[in-house]
Design an enzyme around this catalytic site. Structure first.
Site, PDB file in Angstrom:
ATOM      1  N   HIS A  35      29.294  14.511-106.355  1.00 20.51           N
ATOM      2  CA  HIS A  35      27.944  14.322-105.811  1.00 20.51           C
ATOM      3  C   HIS A  35      27.166  15.629-105.809  1.00 20.51           C
ATOM      4  O   HIS A  35      25.989  15.673-106.155  1.00 20.51           O
ATOM      5  CB  HIS A  35      28.016  13.754-104.390  1.00 20.51           C
ATOM      6  CG  HIS A  35      28.040  12.257-104.358  1.00 20.51           C
ATOM      7  ND1 HIS A  35      29.174  11.547-104.587  1.00 20.51           N
ATOM      8  CD2 HIS A  35      27.051  11.350-104.159  1.00 20.51           C
ATOM      9  CE1 HIS A  35      28.898  10.249-104.521  1.00 20.51           C
ATOM     10  NE2 HIS A  35      27.615  10.111-104.265  1.00 20.51           N
ATOM     11  N   LYS A 100      33.630   3.968 -96.618  1.00 19.33           N
ATOM     12  CA  LYS A 100      34.002   3.506 -95.277  1.00 19.33           C
ATOM     13  C   LYS A 100      33.406   4.494 -94.301  1.00 19.33           C
ATOM     14  O   LYS A 100      33.250   5.672 -94.602  1.00 19.33           O
ATOM     15  CB  LYS A 100      35.516   3.409 -95.113  1.00 19.33           C
ATOM     16  CG  LYS A 100      36.285   4.667 -95.508  1.00 19.33           C
ATOM     17  CD  LYS A 100      37.091   5.258 -94.405  1.00 19.33           C
ATOM     18  CE  LYS A 100      37.839   6.498 -94.873  1.00 19.33           C
ATOM     19  NZ  LYS A 100      38.265   7.360 -93.783  1.00 19.33           N
TER      20      LYS A 100
END
Lengths: 181, 282
Positions: A35, A100
Site C-alpha cells: 500500500h 478484519k
C-alpha cells in the site's frame, strides 16, 4: 448472496452491512508495504502496476506455498493499518476491501463518497480460507515476500459486509445487539 | 553437571515452532467448542466459531498453518542452574532453531529490521524474542509461542494509581478490550500482569497466556478478579470476530506480583483464538 468481480457501483449499492457474501473471480492482495508503494507511485503521478478500478483488495500476507499447493494459509490481516492509504485507492476506483477489524471515520466517509464497501473475512481461519483460492500470481513488488502485490482467483470466498456505502456498520450493530450492562 | 547439546536445543525449537503453528492445544479447542455449543447465541458468532473449528482440522493435516501470521517467535526458557550447555551457545541456538523451523516448515517470515525506517525483512523470522529464567535442577524447559501481530498490537500498559484499586483494574482492562474491538481476532484470551515495574507487568501479562485456557489463578482473590473481568469483557457484546455476540473472550488470565508504594502497573497482552504454544523439556 453471491458476487462476481469486478464490482460495479450498482452491485455495491445492493450491499448492506451484516450480509453474508461469497465472492468469485479476481481479487488483488496487498498489505502495509504494498500500500505504501502504491500510494507513493500515485503521488509521483505514475500508474499502478495493476488497474484497481472496480476491483477488490484483500489485506493479506500469505504463509509460504508448500509444493503442490496454490498458496499457503491466507487469512485477513488487521485493516486499520491500511486506513492511511485506503481513501486514495478508492479515489482511483477501488470498490471493495477485505480484511478484519475497525476502520477509521475518514475511511468510512470515503466509502460513502466513492461508493465502496468493506468486507471482513474470518481472522485466523487462514487454512480454511486458503481452500477457496484457486490461483495465485505475484503481480509486483516480489521482493517484499509475503507483502508482495498478488492477484488471486477465488471461488465462493466467504465474507461479511462490515461497512456499506450508506454508512452501515456491522461491528456497531452487532455490539449494540449483544451488549449487556 | 548435566550436559545439553546446543544442536538439540536448535532442533527442539525448530520442531516446536512447526508444531505450535499446526496443532492448536486441546484446551483451546475445548474452550472454542464450549463457546460454540454452550455459550454463543449470535448466529454469525456461531458461524465464525464453526469456521475456526474446521480450520483447526485442516491445519492438523500439515499443509496449512493455523494462521498465515505464524508470528514472532516468543521463546521462553527455564534453564536449570545445574545444566551445562555444550557444543555452542544458548541464545544463538534458539535463533538457529527459529531460522530452521520457519524456513523448512514453510512458516511466514514476519520480522523486519529498522522498524521506524527501512523495515527490511530478515527472511528467516529471526530474531526470536527470548525470555530466560534460571531455576533449580538440571533440566532445560523450552516454550515456543508464535505470537501474531494483530493481537499483539492491541497490548497496553496502564500505570494506574494505587487509589484506583480493584475497580481501576477492571475498568482499565475492559476499556483496552473495548477499544480493540474486532482487531485482535476475538474470541481472545486476555493476559493481565498486575504489579512489578512497567516492564515486568507486560511480561507477566504475556506469561499468563502460557497457562491452560481458563485455568484460574491459584490465588482465590486473583481468580475472582479474572472471573469478574471475563464477565465485564463478555458483556461488551463484541463477540466472535467483532460481529456481535456473547463470547468476546474465552478467558482472562492474571498474574500478580508486589510493586512500589507509588505504583500499580497493569499490563494487558491480548491473545487471539489461535493461542499457539508448545513446550519441551530437555
Amino acid at each position: 448472496m453471491k458476487l462476481t468481480t469486478p464490482l460495479t457501483e450498482e452491485m455495491v449499492a445492493q450491499l448492506r452491512a451484516g450480509q453474508t457474501i461469497e465472492i468469485t473471480g479476481t481479487i488483488y492482495v496487498a498489505r502495509d508495504a504494498a500500500h505504501k508503494r502504491m500510494v507513493e507511485t500515485l503521488d509521483r503521478g505514475e500508474k499502478l502496476p495493476v488497474d484497481l478500478s472496480g476491483q477488490i483488495v484483500y489485506y493479506m500476507g500469505p504463509s509460504p506455498t508448500k509444493p503442490g499447493k496454490v498458496i499457503g494459509s491466507a487469512g485477513p490481516t488487521t485493516s486499520g493499518r491500511m486506513d492511511r492509504y485506503a481513501p486514495r485507492l478508492m479515489e482511483i476506483g477501488l470498490k471493495g476491501m477485505i480484511g478484519k477489524g475497525l476502520r477509521l471515520p475518514p475511511v468510512k466517509d470515503a466509502m460513502q463518497k466513492y461508493k465502496a464497501v468493506y468486507f471482513a473475512a474470518t481472522g485466523g481461519a487462514a487454512a480454511l480460507i486458503a481452500q477457496r483460492i484457486k490461483k495465485a500470481e505475484v503481480m509486483a513488488y516480489e521482493e517484499l515476500g509475503a507483502e508482495a502485490l498478488q492477484k488471486l482467483e477465488v471461488e465462493d470466498f466467504p465474507v461479511i459486509v462490515v461497512n456499506d456505502m450508506y454508512g452501515g456498520d456491522a461491528y456497531e450493530d452487532g455490539k449494540k445487539q449483544y451488549a449487556r450492562k | 553437571m548435566r550436559e545439553i547439546q546446543a544442536s538439540v536445543i536448535a532442533e527442539t525449537v525448530a520442531r516446536l515452532a512447526v508444531e505450535a503453528n499446526h496443532f492448536l492445544g486441546e484446551d483451546v479447542v475445548a474452550a472454542l467448542k464450549k463457546a460454540r455449543f454452550e455459550i454463543e447465541e449470535s448466529p454469525q458468532g456461531k458461524d465464525v466459531l464453526d469456521q475456526l473449528l474446521k480450520n483447526v482440522e485442516i491445519a492438523k493435516e500439515g499443509a496449512f498453518p493455523l494462521c498465515q501470521d505464524t508470528g514472532v517467535a516468543v521463546v521462553s526458557i527455564e534453564l536449570g542452574q545445574d545444566a551445562h550447555i555444550v557444543g555452542g551457545d544458548l541464545i544463538p541456538a534458539i535463533h538457529e532453531g527459529v531460522r530452521k523451523g520457519y524456513t523448512d516448515g514453510y512458516l511466514r517470515k514476519s520480522m523486519v529490521g529498522q522498524p521506524f525506517s527501512a523495515r527490511k525483512n530478515s527472511k528467516d523470522n529471526t530474531p526470536a524474542m527470548i525470555h530466560t529464567e534460571i531455576v533449580p535442577g538440571g533440566q532445560l524447559k523450552i516454550i515456543v509461542m508464535p505470537k501474531g501481530g494483530g493481537c499483539e498490537n492491541m497490548s497496553a500498559l496502564g500505570m494506574l494509581k494505587p487509589a484506583d484499586g480493584r475497580q481501576g483494574v477492571l475498568d482499565f482492562v475492559t476499556s483496552v478490550i473495548d477499544k480493540a474491538g474486532s482487531n485482535p481476532c476475538p474470541p481472545t484470551i486476555v493476559g493481565v500482569g498486575i504489579g512489578g515495574s512497567a516492564d515486568q507487568a507486560m511480561w507477566l501479562a504475556k506469561k499468563s497466556l502460557l497457562r491452560p485456557v481458563g485455568q484460574p489463578n491459584a490465588d482465590e482473590e486473583t481468580a475472582a478478579l479474572e472471573k469478574d473481568l471475563l464477565t465485564r469483557i463478555n458483556n461488551l457484546g463484541i463477540g466472535p470476530m467483532g460481529l456481535g455476540g456473547r463470547v468476546t473472550s474465552l478467558a482472562v488470565h492474571a498474574l500478580v506480583v508486589p510493586c512500589h508504594i507509588a505504583s500499580m502497573p497493569v499490563g494487558v497482552n491480548v491473545q487471539c483464538h489461535s493461542a499457539r504454544f508448545k513446550e519441551a523439556v530437555l
